[in-house]
Write a protein that holds these residues in place. Sequence first.
Motif, PDB file in Angstrom:
ATOM      1  N   GLU A 119       0.405  -1.291  -0.004  1.00 35.98           N
ATOM      2  CA  GLU A 119      -0.072   0.035  -0.418  1.00 35.98           C
ATOM      3  C   GLU A 119       0.762   1.335   0.370  1.00 35.98           C
ATOM      4  OE1 GLU A 119      -2.690  -0.245   3.059  1.00 35.98           O
ATOM      5  OE2 GLU A 119      -3.035  -2.942   3.032  1.00 35.98           O
ATOM      6  N   ALA A 120       0.518   2.014   0.137  1.00 42.97           N
ATOM      7  CA  ALA A 120       1.121   3.347  -0.024  1.00 42.97           C
ATOM      8  C   ALA A 120       1.199   3.371   1.187  1.00 42.97           C
ATOM      9  CB  ALA A 120      -0.042   4.827  -0.870  1.00 42.97           C
ATOM     10  N   ASP A 121       1.778   3.195   2.964  1.00 40.58           N
ATOM     11  CA  ASP A 121       2.673   3.177   3.415  1.00 40.58           C
ATOM     12  C   ASP A 121       4.100   3.136   3.599  1.00 40.58           C
ATOM     13  OD1 ASP A 121       2.610   3.377   6.065  1.00 40.58           O
ATOM     14  OD2 ASP A 121       2.104   1.926   6.809  1.00 40.58           O
ATOM     15  N   LYS A 122       4.570   3.880   3.030  1.00 38.41           N
ATOM     16  CA  LYS A 122       5.761   4.138   2.981  1.00 38.41           C
ATOM     17  C   LYS A 122       6.739   3.442   4.872  1.00 38.41           C
ATOM     18  CE  LYS A 122       5.853   3.445  -1.332  1.00 38.41           C
ATOM     19  NZ  LYS A 122       5.575   1.971  -1.895  1.00 38.41           N
ATOM     20  N   LEU A 123       7.691   3.504   4.203  1.00 42.79           N
ATOM     21  CA  LEU A 123       8.103   3.356   6.321  1.00 42.79           C
ATOM     22  C   LEU A 123      10.458   3.303   5.413  1.00 42.79           C
ATOM     23  CD1 LEU A 123       6.976   0.761   8.088  1.00 42.79           C
ATOM     24  CD2 LEU A 123       6.623   3.159   8.164  1.00 42.79           C
ATOM     25  N   ALA A 124      10.790   4.633   6.346  1.00 43.06           N
ATOM     26  CA  ALA A 124      12.204   4.567   5.819  1.00 43.06           C
ATOM     27  C   ALA A 124      13.081   3.364   6.262  1.00 43.06           C
ATOM     28  CB  ALA A 124      12.658   5.904   6.511  1.00 43.06           C
ATOM     29  N   ASP A 125      12.751   2.973   7.122  1.00 43.70           N
ATOM     30  CA  ASP A 125      13.877   1.617   7.252  1.00 43.70           C
ATOM     31  C   ASP A 125      13.218   0.831   8.180  1.00 43.70           C
ATOM     32  OD1 ASP A 125      13.181   2.505  10.129  1.00 43.70           O
ATOM     33  OD2 ASP A 125      15.199   3.746  10.080  1.00 43.70           O
ATOM     34  N   ASP A 126      14.011  -0.277   8.981  1.00 45.23           N
ATOM     35  CA  ASP A 126      13.307  -1.572   9.429  1.00 45.23           C
ATOM     36  C   ASP A 126      13.130  -1.661  10.492  1.00 45.23           C
ATOM     37  OD1 ASP A 126      16.475  -0.751  10.728  1.00 45.23           O
ATOM     38  OD2 ASP A 126      17.245  -3.026  10.061  1.00 45.23           O
ATOM     39  N   GLU A 127      13.765  -0.345  11.455  1.00 43.83           N
ATOM     40  CA  GLU A 127      12.926   0.162  12.755  1.00 43.83           C
ATOM     41  C   GLU A 127      11.998   0.276  12.921  1.00 43.83           C
ATOM     42  OE1 GLU A 127      14.561  -0.247  15.878  1.00 43.83           O
ATOM     43  OE2 GLU A 127      15.768  -0.422  14.408  1.00 43.83           O
ATOM     44  N   ALA A 128      11.505   1.298  11.490  1.00 42.55           N
ATOM     45  CA  ALA A 128      10.071   1.793  11.180  1.00 42.55           C
ATOM     46  C   ALA A 128       8.933   0.311  10.386  1.00 42.55           C
ATOM     47  CB  ALA A 128       9.989   3.013   9.985  1.00 42.55           C
ATOM     48  N   VAL A 129       9.841  -0.144  10.358  1.00 44.66           N
ATOM     49  CA  VAL A 129       9.177  -1.778   9.785  1.00 44.66           C
ATOM     50  C   VAL A 129       8.399  -1.879  11.039  1.00 44.66           C
ATOM     51  CG1 VAL A 129       9.166  -3.923   8.501  1.00 44.66           C
ATOM     52  CG2 VAL A 129      10.074  -1.519   7.789  1.00 44.66           C
ATOM     53  N   LYS A 130       9.675  -2.701  11.323  1.00 44.99           N
ATOM     54  CA  LYS A 130       9.206  -3.004  12.926  1.00 44.99           C
ATOM     55  C   LYS A 130       8.602  -2.498  13.651  1.00 44.99           C
ATOM     56  CE  LYS A 130      10.237  -6.003  16.621  1.00 44.99           C
ATOM     57  NZ  LYS A 130       9.662  -5.765  17.892  1.00 44.99           N
ATOM     58  N   LYS A 131       8.130  -1.064  14.400  1.00 44.09           N
ATOM     59  CA  LYS A 131       7.520  -0.073  14.933  1.00 44.09           C
ATOM     60  C   LYS A 131       6.547  -0.748  14.182  1.00 44.09           C
ATOM     61  CE  LYS A 131       6.734   4.504  17.104  1.00 44.09           C
ATOM     62  NZ  LYS A 131       5.330   4.702  16.348  1.00 44.09           N
ATOM     63  N   ARG A 132       6.047  -0.465  13.150  1.00 43.38           N
ATOM     64  CA  ARG A 132       4.405  -0.746  12.468  1.00 43.38           C
ATOM     65  C   ARG A 132       3.828  -2.035  12.526  1.00 43.38           C
ATOM     66  NH1 ARG A 132       2.053   2.244   9.002  1.00 43.38           N
ATOM     67  NH2 ARG A 132       2.778   3.995  10.140  1.00 43.38           N
TER      68      ARG A 132
END
Length: 289
Positions: A119-132
């Motif tokens: 989806e149009a939910d762009k995350l900056a790095d792997d830490e942001a991915v883990k948080k989401r």
Amino acid sequence: MLETHNNKITPPQAVEGTPKATGDINDLLALMARLRADCPWDVKQTNHSLIPYAIEEAYELAEAVQEGDVEDIKGELGDVLLQVVFHCQIYAEKHQFDLSDVIYTLQSKLIRRHPHVFEADKLADDEAVKKRWDEIKALENAERERRGKPKRSLDNVKAGSALMQAQSLQKEASKLGFDWDGIEGAIEKLEEEIAELKQIIPADGHKPDVALKAELEKELGDCMFALVNVARKLSLDAEAATLTCVHKFKSRFGYIEAQLAQLGKSLEDSDIEEMDALWEAAKRHERSS
């Protein structure tokens, strides 16, 4: 309620005759169905009886990956897949779900937990991915609660070996204030549990009856749990410490076997005194190498 896309569960059709390896998942399911029909050992298995094998296969896969032998890794991955297929076959026989339901559930979870990919939910790095990822899991847990599965304080502890779960449980309980201030309390608890175990251990040569065996298992479990707590207090990983001991034991026993072979002897030709002397030699060999 199980997440499913099937209205009617039909167990796979068993393969007839002598099957051939094809690499096709449907042929594997048909082979598993045949084994469940005609192999006495496979027939008597249940989802609960298979639990130790699933755990064992996961550890053997981890060891194969660490060693890096591609053929061994393929074999161990196949053994893990066998556990998945075996469980699905049994549940399909009970008309609860089948492998396609498991795949569907996995696909749904992966799509749901990766909005930054699909989806149009762009995350900056792997830490942001883990948080989401954690946020999405929290929503899933809330949904489980609405379905009647209450959330408890220690539910965040993931499945794993008994040592891993014990250490994680103690860590979570400590965060909630259920812990000793220092290591002394943990050591005293360990000594207390060992004393309780020693009180009920039968004399040499006496086998425990069913009731005593159950009590011994309980007390031994208390000792193990208390020892894990000591490890946690020392900031040590109980699983890693035990694995280090396991590898050390295998190495030393291999040394004993190799030394006996040089003497033209086997383990069966030796006795405990000779093996114990070689054990001490193995320890000296470790220190010198």
